[in-house]
Scaffold this motif. Structure first.
Motif, mmCIF file in Angstrom:
data_model
loop_
_atom_site.group_PDB
_atom_site.id
_atom_site.type_symbol
_atom_site.label_atom_id
_atom_site.label_comp_id
_atom_site.label_asym_id
_atom_site.label_seq_id
_atom_site.Cartn_x
_atom_site.Cartn_y
_atom_site.Cartn_z
ATOM 1 N N ALA A 146 -25.815 60.634 -133.699
ATOM 2 C CA ALA A 146 -25.804 60.500 -132.242
ATOM 3 C C ALA A 146 -24.796 59.437 -131.807
ATOM 4 O O ALA A 146 -24.056 59.618 -130.840
ATOM 5 C CB ALA A 146 -27.196 60.164 -131.729
ATOM 6 N N ALA A 147 -24.765 58.333 -132.528
ATOM 7 C CA ALA A 147 -23.828 57.250 -132.201
ATOM 8 C C ALA A 147 -22.382 57.715 -132.362
ATOM 9 O O ALA A 147 -21.521 57.387 -131.541
ATOM 10 C CB ALA A 147 -24.108 56.033 -133.084
ATOM 11 N N PHE A 148 -22.115 58.478 -133.398
ATOM 12 C CA PHE A 148 -20.759 58.960 -133.667
ATOM 13 C C PHE A 148 -20.282 59.903 -132.562
ATOM 14 O O PHE A 148 -19.179 59.761 -132.041
ATOM 15 C CB PHE A 148 -20.742 59.655 -135.029
ATOM 16 N N VAL A 149 -21.138 60.827 -132.186
ATOM 17 C CA VAL A 149 -20.774 61.762 -131.108
ATOM 18 C C VAL A 149 -20.575 60.996 -129.805
ATOM 19 O O VAL A 149 -19.623 61.239 -129.058
ATOM 20 C CB VAL A 149 -21.834 62.876 -130.961
ATOM 21 N N MET A 150 -21.459 60.058 -129.522
ATOM 22 C CA MET A 150 -21.338 59.271 -128.304
ATOM 23 C C MET A 150 -20.064 58.431 -128.317
ATOM 24 O O MET A 150 -19.384 58.303 -127.292
ATOM 25 C CB MET A 150 -22.574 58.376 -128.148
ATOM 26 N N ALA A 151 -19.717 57.880 -129.461
ATOM 27 C CA ALA A 151 -18.487 57.078 -129.557
ATOM 28 C C ALA A 151 -17.269 57.929 -129.205
ATOM 29 O O ALA A 151 -16.370 57.472 -128.497
ATOM 30 C CB ALA A 151 -18.359 56.489 -130.961
ATOM 31 N N TRP A 152 -17.235 59.160 -129.698
ATOM 32 C CA TRP A 152 -16.118 60.053 -129.357
ATOM 33 C C TRP A 152 -16.106 60.379 -127.870
ATOM 34 O O TRP A 152 -15.043 60.459 -127.248
ATOM 35 C CB TRP A 152 -16.163 61.331 -130.199
ATOM 36 N N SER A 153 -17.273 60.538 -127.294
ATOM 37 C CA SER A 153 -17.362 60.783 -125.857
ATOM 38 C C SER A 153 -16.792 59.598 -125.081
ATOM 39 O O SER A 153 -16.061 59.765 -124.096
ATOM 40 C CB SER A 153 -18.828 61.012 -125.481
#
Length: 156
Positions: A68-75
């Motif tokens: 979740a953190a990784f996807v959010m970071a890309w966002s």
């Protein structure tokens, strides 16, 4: 005039007449709302909002949620680009375009670009459902570093 679906412009009474006398036909009307294939416009976020979300992303890592953190970071990286390179009606961009544009604008240094660019494939695998891959804390930190570096010279 280019009409994607000329039948959609017919009055309902005219369409209903087409079904008269057809006992094995059934008319079903569905309102599809807006075109789901239409590309959305993305508003520019404020720097404080982006930075607040960076902290939420770090909290996800602490809670043991690296995907979740990784996807959010890309966002957030894309949000930073929309903020920096704000064109009226910004459109979603591919991760490669995000990284490349930030590098070309001088918002992330070449060393960080080289660290983040290989993470594009991992990002794509995660968001497209590959449950066998797991981003590391370092992967998340690298993308968040790119977000922070991108916004470093911005006021806010």
């Amino acid at each position: 005039m280019n009409r994607p679906n000329a039948g959609a412009e017919r009055p309902p009474t005219e369409i209903r007449r087409l079904f008269e006398g057809q006992s094995d036909w059934k008319l079903v009307v569905t309102d599809m709302g807006r075109d789901p294939l239409k590309t959305p416009t993305i508003p520019a976020s404020s720097i404080p909002d982006i930075r607040r979300r960076v902290e939420e992303t770090r909290a996800l890592m602490i809670q043991g949620q690296p995907r979740a953190a990784f996807v959010m970071a890309w966002s957030l990286l894309e949000a930073a680009l929309h903020r920096i390179d704000s064109e009226k009606g910004a459109r979603p961009r591919t991760p490669g375009t995000v990284v490349e544009t930030l590098a070309m604008l001088g918002r992330i240094d070449p060393t960080l670009e080289r660290r983040v660019r290989p993470l594009i494939e991992l990002r794509n695998r995660v968001v497209h459902g590959d449950l066998q891959v797991e981003p590391s804390a370092d992967d998340v930190r690298s993308v968040l570093s790119a977000v922070e570096q991108s916004l470093a010279s911005e006021a806010g």
